[in-house]
Design a protein around this motif. Structure first.
Motif, PDB file in Angstrom:
ATOM      1  N   ILE A 227       5.238 -24.554 -13.172  1.00  0.00           N
ATOM      2  CA  ILE A 227       3.888 -25.400 -12.925  1.00  0.00           C
ATOM      3  C   ILE A 227       4.528 -27.057 -12.437  1.00  0.00           C
ATOM      4  O   ILE A 227       4.726 -27.600 -13.450  1.00  0.00           O
ATOM      5  N   ASP A 228       4.271 -27.026 -11.047  1.00  0.00           N
ATOM      6  CA  ASP A 228       4.931 -28.680 -10.650  1.00  0.00           C
ATOM      7  C   ASP A 228       3.888 -28.796  -9.663  1.00  0.00           C
ATOM      8  O   ASP A 228       2.418 -27.999  -9.807  1.00  0.00           O
ATOM      9  N   ILE A 229       3.965 -29.577  -9.457  1.00  0.00           N
ATOM     10  CA  ILE A 229       2.849 -30.470  -8.158  1.00  0.00           C
ATOM     11  C   ILE A 229       2.129 -29.977  -7.256  1.00  0.00           C
ATOM     12  O   ILE A 229       0.736 -29.921  -7.547  1.00  0.00           O
ATOM     13  N   VAL A 230       3.044 -28.866  -6.622  1.00  0.00           N
ATOM     14  CA  VAL A 230       2.066 -27.673  -5.496  1.00  0.00           C
ATOM     15  C   VAL A 230       2.820 -26.013  -6.146  1.00  0.00           C
ATOM     16  O   VAL A 230       3.900 -26.245  -6.135  1.00  0.00           O
ATOM     17  N   PRO A 231       2.170 -26.357  -6.669  1.00  0.00           N
ATOM     18  CA  PRO A 231       2.446 -24.192  -7.884  1.00  0.00           C
ATOM     19  C   PRO A 231       3.152 -23.238  -7.003  1.00  0.00           C
ATOM     20  O   PRO A 231       2.977 -23.101  -5.294  1.00  0.00           O
ATOM     21  N   ASP A 232       4.112 -22.725  -7.187  1.00  0.00           N
ATOM     22  CA  ASP A 232       5.136 -22.243  -6.263  1.00  0.00           C
ATOM     23  C   ASP A 232       4.752 -20.822  -6.081  1.00  0.00           C
ATOM     24  O   ASP A 232       4.995 -20.254  -5.338  1.00  0.00           O
ATOM     25  N   THR A 233       3.590 -20.273  -7.041  1.00  0.00           N
ATOM     26  CA  THR A 233       3.246 -19.205  -6.052  1.00  0.00           C
ATOM     27  C   THR A 233       1.945 -19.459  -5.135  1.00  0.00           C
ATOM     28  O   THR A 233       1.493 -18.235  -4.210  1.00  0.00           O
ATOM     29  N   ILE A 234       1.808 -20.857  -4.638  1.00  0.00           N
ATOM     30  CA  ILE A 234       1.294 -20.732  -2.949  1.00  0.00           C
ATOM     31  C   ILE A 234       1.934 -20.124  -2.343  1.00  0.00           C
ATOM     32  O   ILE A 234       3.338 -21.326  -1.735  1.00  0.00           O
ATOM     33  N   PRO A 235       1.792 -18.828  -0.874  1.00  0.00           N
ATOM     34  CA  PRO A 235       3.154 -18.829  -0.059  1.00  0.00           C
ATOM     35  C   PRO A 235       3.009 -20.147   0.758  1.00  0.00           C
ATOM     36  O   PRO A 235       2.650 -21.189   1.201  1.00  0.00           O
ATOM     37  N   VAL A 236       4.558 -20.752   0.933  1.00  0.00           N
ATOM     38  CA  VAL A 236       4.964 -21.326   2.027  1.00  0.00           C
ATOM     39  C   VAL A 236       4.905 -22.860   1.434  1.00  0.00           C
ATOM     40  O   VAL A 236       5.967 -23.575   0.725  1.00  0.00           O
ATOM     41  N   LEU A 237       3.722 -22.947   1.368  1.00  0.00           N
ATOM     42  CA  LEU A 237       3.642 -24.729   0.687  1.00  0.00           C
ATOM     43  C   LEU A 237       3.943 -24.849  -0.742  1.00  0.00           C
ATOM     44  O   LEU A 237       4.434 -26.055  -1.131  1.00  0.00           O
ATOM     45  N   GLY A 238       3.884 -23.905  -1.552  1.00  0.00           N
ATOM     46  CA  GLY A 238       4.612 -23.957  -2.799  1.00  0.00           C
ATOM     47  C   GLY A 238       5.919 -24.007  -3.381  1.00  0.00           C
ATOM     48  O   GLY A 238       6.369 -24.645  -4.570  1.00  0.00           O
ATOM     49  N   TRP A 239       6.711 -24.005  -2.624  1.00  0.00           N
ATOM     50  CA  TRP A 239       7.901 -24.633  -2.685  1.00  0.00           C
ATOM     51  C   TRP A 239       8.705 -25.959  -1.712  1.00  0.00           C
ATOM     52  O   TRP A 239       9.645 -26.156  -2.473  1.00  0.00           O
ATOM     53  N   ILE A 240       7.549 -26.808  -0.787  1.00  0.00           N
ATOM     54  CA  ILE A 240       7.999 -27.846  -0.314  1.00  0.00           C
ATOM     55  C   ILE A 240       8.078 -29.671  -0.980  1.00  0.00           C
ATOM     56  O   ILE A 240       8.949 -29.620  -1.098  1.00  0.00           O
ATOM     57  N   ASP A 241       7.030 -28.982  -2.769  1.00  0.00           N
ATOM     58  CA  ASP A 241       7.636 -30.085  -3.276  1.00  0.00           C
ATOM     59  C   ASP A 241       9.134 -29.343  -3.758  1.00  0.00           C
ATOM     60  O   ASP A 241      10.285 -30.883  -4.037  1.00  0.00           O
ATOM     61  N   ASP A 242       9.205 -28.617  -4.015  1.00  0.00           N
ATOM     62  CA  ASP A 242      10.271 -28.294  -4.466  1.00  0.00           C
ATOM     63  C   ASP A 242      11.855 -28.869  -4.317  1.00  0.00           C
ATOM     64  O   ASP A 242      12.786 -29.197  -4.307  1.00  0.00           O
ATOM     65  N   VAL A 243      11.545 -28.929  -2.440  1.00  0.00           N
ATOM     66  CA  VAL A 243      12.891 -28.515  -1.351  1.00  0.00           C
ATOM     67  C   VAL A 243      12.993 -30.070  -1.233  1.00  0.00           C
ATOM     68  O   VAL A 243      13.711 -30.911  -1.469  1.00  0.00           O
ATOM     69  N   ALA A 244      11.552 -30.726  -1.661  1.00  0.00           N
ATOM     70  CA  ALA A 244      12.028 -32.015  -1.140  1.00  0.00           C
ATOM     71  C   ALA A 244      12.461 -33.304  -2.902  1.00  0.00           C
ATOM     72  O   ALA A 244      13.214 -34.015  -2.428  1.00  0.00           O
ATOM     73  N   VAL A 245      11.976 -32.774  -3.660  1.00  0.00           N
ATOM     74  CA  VAL A 245      12.840 -32.987  -5.376  1.00  0.00           C
ATOM     75  C   VAL A 245      14.018 -32.714  -5.021  1.00  0.00           C
ATOM     76  O   VAL A 245      15.633 -33.707  -5.466  1.00  0.00           O
ATOM     77  N   LEU A 246      14.307 -31.770  -4.307  1.00  0.00           N
ATOM     78  CA  LEU A 246      16.071 -31.060  -4.360  1.00  0.00           C
ATOM     79  C   LEU A 246      17.039 -32.195  -3.195  1.00  0.00           C
ATOM     80  O   LEU A 246      18.171 -32.621  -3.258  1.00  0.00           O
ATOM     81  N   GLY A 247      15.268 -32.124  -2.273  1.00  0.00           N
ATOM     82  CA  GLY A 247      16.120 -33.365  -1.138  1.00  0.00           C
ATOM     83  C   GLY A 247      16.841 -34.205  -1.614  1.00  0.00           C
ATOM     84  O   GLY A 247      18.133 -35.116  -0.850  1.00  0.00           O
ATOM     85  N   LEU A 248      15.595 -35.005  -2.965  1.00  0.00           N
ATOM     86  CA  LEU A 248      16.203 -36.774  -3.197  1.00  0.00           C
ATOM     87  C   LEU A 248      17.664 -36.701  -3.916  1.00  0.00           C
ATOM     88  O   LEU A 248      17.963 -37.402  -4.128  1.00  0.00           O
ATOM     89  N   ALA A 249      17.087 -35.758  -4.698  1.00  0.00           N
ATOM     90  CA  ALA A 249      18.545 -35.536  -5.518  1.00  0.00           C
ATOM     91  C   ALA A 249      20.456 -35.273  -4.708  1.00  0.00           C
ATOM     92  O   ALA A 249      21.126 -35.569  -4.640  1.00  0.00           O
ATOM     93  N   PHE A 250      19.625 -34.524  -3.389  1.00  0.00           N
ATOM     94  CA  PHE A 250      20.682 -34.347  -2.463  1.00  0.00           C
ATOM     95  C   PHE A 250      21.370 -35.924  -2.230  1.00  0.00           C
ATOM     96  O   PHE A 250      22.876 -35.408  -2.063  1.00  0.00           O
TER      97      PHE A 250
END
Length: 114
Positions: free
Chosen positions: A66-89
């Motif tokens: 469970i995060d800002i944009v739920p991962d269960t929403i197709p495509v959009l659900g992973w955008i926040d995860d990608v952004a967080v990984l990008g910042l960490a990268f």
């Protein structure tokens, strides 16, 4: 999101949750290779503790169902995860070694880390 806020998600990370995440989504998500690269950087003794803390927070956010944009929403659900990984990268970039990238490619040859 700033790196200090990402650190708070570190409490959700552990290696078994990360491995389970890879088993569930590893072949479905293009950014998994980047996550593995960060994981390998985090385990490197040469990586500073503050960088490790940011990486652990980002990977904790990734495995959190469970995060800002739920991962269960197709495509959009992973955008926040990608952004967080990008910042960490971005924070970890100077400590990511070629060996981290090459090892990540062995496990997940798609979704480049470069």
């Amino acid at each position: 999101m700033n790196p200090l806020k990402i650190i708070t998600y570190g409490k959700y990370f552990n290696e078994s949750k990360f491995v389970a995440f890879l088993g569930r989504y590893g072949k479905k998500l293009a950014f998994v290779q980047r996550a593995v690269t960060l994981f390998l950087c985090m385990r490197d003794k040469d990586t500073p503790k503050y960088v490790k803390a940011v990486i652990v927070g980002a990977l904790g956010y990734l495995v959190l169902p469970i995060d800002i944009v739920p991962d269960t929403i197709p495509v959009l659900g992973w955008i926040d995860d990608v952004a967080v990984l990008g910042l960490a990268f971005k924070v970890a970039n100077r400590y990511i070694k070629t060996s981290h990238q090459e090892e990540a490619k062995k496990y997940f040859p798609f979704g480049g880390s470069n």
